[in-house]
Design a protein around this motif. Structure first.
Motif, PDB file in Angstrom:
ATOM      1  N   GLN A  95      33.004  49.648  49.970  1.00  0.00           N
ATOM      2  CA  GLN A  95      34.397  49.237  49.801  1.00  0.00           C
ATOM      3  C   GLN A  95      34.747  49.063  48.322  1.00  0.00           C
ATOM      4  OE1 GLN A  95      36.615  49.399  51.904  1.00  0.00           O
ATOM      5  NE2 GLN A  95      35.716  49.139  53.936  1.00  0.00           N
ATOM      6  N   LEU A  96      33.808  48.556  47.527  1.00  0.00           N
ATOM      7  CA  LEU A  96      34.043  48.399  46.092  1.00  0.00           C
ATOM      8  C   LEU A  96      34.227  49.758  45.419  1.00  0.00           C
ATOM      9  CD1 LEU A  96      31.529  45.556  45.177  1.00  0.00           C
ATOM     10  CD2 LEU A  96      34.003  45.462  44.866  1.00  0.00           C
ATOM     11  N   ARG A  97      33.391  50.714  45.766  1.00  0.00           N
ATOM     12  CA  ARG A  97      33.508  52.052  45.175  1.00  0.00           C
ATOM     13  C   ARG A  97      34.873  52.663  45.493  1.00  0.00           C
ATOM     14  NH1 ARG A  97      28.711  53.453  43.078  1.00  0.00           N
ATOM     15  NH2 ARG A  97      26.821  52.532  43.974  1.00  0.00           N
ATOM     16  N   SER A  98      35.279  52.529  46.733  1.00  0.00           N
ATOM     17  CA  SER A  98      36.576  53.063  47.147  1.00  0.00           C
ATOM     18  C   SER A  98      37.722  52.359  46.417  1.00  0.00           C
ATOM     19  CB  SER A  98      36.735  52.906  48.663  1.00  0.00           C
ATOM     20  OG  SER A  98      38.027  53.278  49.081  1.00  0.00           O
ATOM     21  N   LEU A  99      37.621  51.045  46.284  1.00  0.00           N
ATOM     22  CA  LEU A  99      38.670  50.252  45.649  1.00  0.00           C
ATOM     23  C   LEU A  99      38.830  50.618  44.179  1.00  0.00           C
ATOM     24  CD1 LEU A  99      40.697  47.888  45.835  1.00  0.00           C
ATOM     25  CD2 LEU A  99      38.801  46.344  45.321  1.00  0.00           C
ATOM     26  N   PHE A 100      37.725  50.742  43.445  1.00  0.00           N
ATOM     27  CA  PHE A 100      37.800  51.045  42.019  1.00  0.00           C
ATOM     28  C   PHE A 100      38.243  52.487  41.783  1.00  0.00           C
ATOM     29  CE2 PHE A 100      35.729  47.050  41.505  1.00  0.00           C
ATOM     30  CZ  PHE A 100      35.974  46.656  40.199  1.00  0.00           C
ATOM     31  N   ALA A 101      37.822  53.400  42.635  1.00  0.00           N
ATOM     32  CA  ALA A 101      38.263  54.786  42.505  1.00  0.00           C
ATOM     33  C   ALA A 101      39.769  54.890  42.705  1.00  0.00           C
ATOM     34  CB  ALA A 101      37.531  55.663  43.516  1.00  0.00           C
ATOM     35  N   GLN A 102      40.293  54.058  43.578  1.00  0.00           N
ATOM     36  CA  GLN A 102      41.725  54.093  43.886  1.00  0.00           C
ATOM     37  C   GLN A 102      42.564  53.405  42.812  1.00  0.00           C
ATOM     38  OE1 GLN A 102      42.707  52.570  47.782  1.00  0.00           O
ATOM     39  NE2 GLN A 102      44.827  52.171  47.219  1.00  0.00           N
ATOM     40  N   ASN A 103      42.140  52.234  42.352  1.00  0.00           N
ATOM     41  CA  ASN A 103      42.958  51.428  41.435  1.00  0.00           C
ATOM     42  C   ASN A 103      42.665  51.655  39.959  1.00  0.00           C
ATOM     43  OD1 ASN A 103      44.278  50.280  43.609  1.00  0.00           O
ATOM     44  ND2 ASN A 103      42.919  48.519  43.708  1.00  0.00           N
ATOM     45  N   LYS A 104      41.497  52.199  39.627  1.00  0.00           N
ATOM     46  CA  LYS A 104      41.157  52.540  38.241  1.00  0.00           C
ATOM     47  C   LYS A 104      41.419  51.371  37.280  1.00  0.00           C
ATOM     48  CE  LYS A 104      42.271  57.418  38.991  1.00  0.00           C
ATOM     49  NZ  LYS A 104      43.064  58.581  38.545  1.00  0.00           N
ATOM     50  N   TYR A 105      40.789  50.253  37.542  1.00  0.00           N
ATOM     51  CA  TYR A 105      41.027  49.042  36.743  1.00  0.00           C
ATOM     52  C   TYR A 105      40.700  49.284  35.274  1.00  0.00           C
ATOM     53  CZ  TYR A 105      41.345  46.724  41.254  1.00  0.00           C
ATOM     54  OH  TYR A 105      41.719  46.353  42.517  1.00  0.00           O
ATOM     55  N   ALA A 106      41.555  48.796  34.397  1.00  0.00           N
ATOM     56  CA  ALA A 106      41.389  48.997  32.962  1.00  0.00           C
ATOM     57  C   ALA A 106      40.250  48.151  32.415  1.00  0.00           C
ATOM     58  CB  ALA A 106      42.692  48.660  32.228  1.00  0.00           C
ATOM     59  N   TYR A 107      39.516  48.725  31.495  1.00  0.00           N
ATOM     60  CA  TYR A 107      38.375  48.051  30.864  1.00  0.00           C
ATOM     61  C   TYR A 107      38.789  46.711  30.261  1.00  0.00           C
ATOM     62  CZ  TYR A 107      34.820  47.237  27.235  1.00  0.00           C
ATOM     63  OH  TYR A 107      33.870  46.680  26.425  1.00  0.00           O
TER      64      TYR A 107
END
Length: 337
Positions: free
Chosen positions: A170-182
Motif C-alpha cells: 500500500q505504501l508503494r502504491s501511495l507514493f507512486a500515486q502522490n509523488k511526495y516532494a523531498y
C-alpha cells in the motif's frame, strides 16, 4: 468401561494459563481431545475461545467467564448433553484459545527502499520508512477458518509477516500515486498515516483483524538521492542569487571561477604565476567585475534595486565592501543630480 473412558478425557478445568505475549492462537493440549463430565472452561479477560467438535466449529466464546460444560446454555454444550446420554463412541473436542486483547507496538519497516518520482525535482528517488502499528482480532471465526486453519499454535510474529507485505504494498502504491516532494515529506507524515490506515483497513479486515493504530516514526532517503537533490538545490540557490544581482547563472559562475582563481595562490593563479600569466588572470577577473558593476550602475531603474544587486556581489565576494561603498556613493550622487 466408563472409568477407562474418563481417564483419557480433558482436565476438569480448561484454561489458558500465562499466555505468551507472542501467541495469537493456542490449542489446549490433550492427547485424546475428549470431554470430562462437569468440566469448567475458564475464559480470562483478553481471551476468547473457539470450540471445534467432531471437526466442526460449534461455538465461539468472546466474553470472559467461567463456563460450566455440563449446564451452560451454549450450542456446543447442548450437543454435549445429548452426547453424554450414550458413551458408546469417542467424541472429539478441540479447544482453541485466541487473543482478544489488542496487539500493540508492532514494528514495521521497508526492507528495500520505496522508489518513486519526486514531484518538486521530477527525479527518481528512493525512500526508506519505518514505524509501528497495533491491531486486534475482530472476526475470530473468519480468522480461524480462513487464515489459521488447523494449526495448534499461531504466533503474533507469523501474523506480522502477513500484515507487513500488505502495508508495504500500500505504501508503494501511495507514493507512486502522490509523488511526495523531498522537501515536504516530514510535513506530510500525518496525512500519509491517515491515507495508509484508510487503504490497509480493508486488508486487515480480510484477515479477520481491525487496525487500531498506525505510525510512521522514521524516513530516510538514500545517499544518492540526497546528493542529487543537494546539487540541484545548490544550483537553484545560485540561480536565484544570480538573478537577484541581474546576472544569469552562467555569468555568476564565471565571476566565481575567476574570483577563486585570482585568490587561490596555490591553485590556478599560482600555476599562472609560474607560467608568467598570473597577472593576466587577475586582470581578467577585474575587467569582468568592472563590466558587471558598471552595467548595474548605468542601467535604468530603481536605485534601491541597483544597491540590492551590488549587495549580492558583496555577499558572493565578487566585490569588496569598499568597492560597494564607492559604487553606492556614485549611485546616490547621481540621484542628487
Amino acid at each position: 468401561m466408563f472409568k477407562k473412558f474418563f481417564s483419557k478425557q480433558l482436565a476438569s478445568v480448561i484454561e489458558w494459563n500465562n499466555p505468551d505475549v507472542n501467541t495469537l492462537l493456542y490449542k489446549f493440549p490433550s492427547s485424546h481431545n475428549e470431554i470430562k463430565d462437569a468440566s469448567k472452561l475458564i475464559v480470562a479477560p483478553g481471551q476468547g475461545c473457539v470450540l471445534v467438535y467432531e471437526g466442526r466449529i460449534t461455538d465461539v466464546l468472546t466474553q470472559p467467564d467461567i463456563y460450566n460444560l455440563a449446564t451452560d446454555n451454549h450450542p456446543f454444550i447442548t450437543s454435549l448433553l445429548k452426547i453424554r446420554q450414550n458413551f458408546e463412541s469417542e467424541h472429539k473436542l478441540k479447544i482453541y484459545f485466541f487473543r482478544t486483547a489488542e496487539v500493540v507496538n508492532q514494528y514495521w519497516g521497508t526492507a528495500s527502499p520505496i522508489k518513486y518520482v519526486d514531484a518538486s525535482y521530477n527525479l527518481p528517488v528512493e525512500l526508506g520508512l519505518n514505524g509501528n502499528f497495533s491491531y486486534k482480532i475482530s472476526q475470530p471465526l473468519f480468522l480461524f477458518t480462513d487464515i489459521i486453519g488447523s494449526q495448534d499454535v499461531f504466533t503474533v510474529n507469523a501474523m506480522k509477516q502477513i500484515i507487513l507485505e500488505r502495508i508495504i504494498n500500500q505504501l508503494r502504491s501511495l507514493f507512486a500515486q502522490n509523488k511526495y516532494a523531498y522537501n515536504s515529506i516530514d510535513a506530510e507524515l500525518t496525512n500519509i498515516e491517515d491515507e495508509v490506515v484508510s487503504r490497509i483497513s480493508a486488508d486487515f479486515e480480510s484477515l479477520g483483524l481491525q487496525i487500531t493504530d498506525f505510525n510512521i516514526t522514521g524516513t530516510i532517503f538514500d545517499e544518492a538521492t540526497v546528493e542529487r537533490i543537494g546539487r540541484i538545490a545548490d544550483i537553484t540557490t545560485d540561480t536565484t542569487a544570480a538573478a537577484q544581482a541581474g546576472l544569469s547563472y552562467t555569468e555568476m559562475e564565471k565571476l566565481r571561477a575567476l574570483r577563486d582563481a585570482a585568490q587561490n595562490e596555490g591553485g590556478l593563479a599560482g600555476m599562472g604565476a609560474q607560467l608568467g600569466v598570473g597577472m593576466e588572470i587577475g586582470k581578467l577577473f577585474s575587467t569582468e567585475k568592472d563590466n558587471f558593476t558598471q552595467k548595474i550602475s548605468e542601467e535604468n531603474g530603481d536605485n534601491f534595486e541597483k544597491l540590492q544587486k551590488l549587495k549580492v556581489l558583496v555577499d558572493e565576494q565578487i566585490i569588496t565592501q569598499e568597492e560597494f561603498n564607492e559604487l553606492k556613493k556614485q549611485i546616490l550622487n547621481n540621484l542628487k543630480l
